[in-house]
Write a protein that holds these residues in place. Structure first.
Motif: not given
Length: 214
Positions: A11-12, A194-207
């Protein structure tokens, strides 16, 4: 971090830097007693109070003015850090690298110093008092499991001596995101949204730390 801290980051577009006095470790930023006694002995030999003045400045001023963002340089995930900071099944870990971390601070005018924490053993040690940031890059050895890397900055003279948000480029900073191993699939979808909403590109993985306590 927990989900709400991650959401605040998005958000910030800012990293949270904590005042050194608020990091939890009561020895944070303090010169170890065994080193201080050696400094006093040196002052007595030289007939001055230079080292004592340095100690008092760090204790009474610099600890309030110094702001820190903590990371770990583990090659792999750390069970201990998941358990300490993100054990609510909505925990999140950010993966980055040093060049990306450095470049992400191009969004701020603040000077950011990045350094590896050294772990202090009173029985065998080297301790420098010539660099005033050095006490903030040294911790007692029982914290060594953290493998900590720190980003450090200082409050300016006209600022309140308190925690700060420091602007960063999130697309430079975040390479991948890991979520708690026992998170539900819906949580992964939420982070991707959220990645799409805030236009931040990253891959999401399970630990890969598969432990029921997390």
């Amino acid at each position: 971090m927990n989900f709400w801290k991650f959401l605040n980051l998005l958000e910030t577009s800012s990293l949270y830097f904590s005042n050194a006095e608020n990091l939890g470790d009561n020895n944070e930023g303090r010169i170890p007693e065994v080193v201080y006694q050696m400094m006093i002995e040196q002052d007595n030999e030289n007939g001055n109070t230079n080292n004592q003045d340095t100690y008092e400045y760090i204790e009474n001023n610099l600890r309030k003015e110094t702001l820190i963002s903590s990371w770990t340089y583990h090659d792999d995930e750390s069970y201990a850090l998941w358990k300490m900071y993100a054990k609510d099944k909505m925990g999140i870990a950010i993966k980055t690298d040093i060049p990306s971390l450095r470049e992400s601070f191009n969004e701020t005018d603040r000077l950011i110093y990045i350094g590896e924490v050294k772990y202090f053993d009173p029985k065998s040690f080297h301790y420098s008092t010539t660099n005033l940031y050095y006490p903030f890059l040294v911790k007692l050895k029982y914290y060594s499991f953290e493998n900590e890397l720190r980003c450090i900055t200082s409050c300016t003279q006209d600022e309140l001596k308190e925690n700060k948000l420091v602007k960063v480029d999130l697309n430079k900073l975040i390479k991948e995101v890991y979520i708690s191993p026992n998170s539900k699939p819906e949580f992964k979808k939420l982070i991707e949204l959220l990645s799409q909403t805030y236009n931040v590109n990253f891959k999401v993985n399970f630990s890969k730390v598969n432990d029921k306590w997390l």
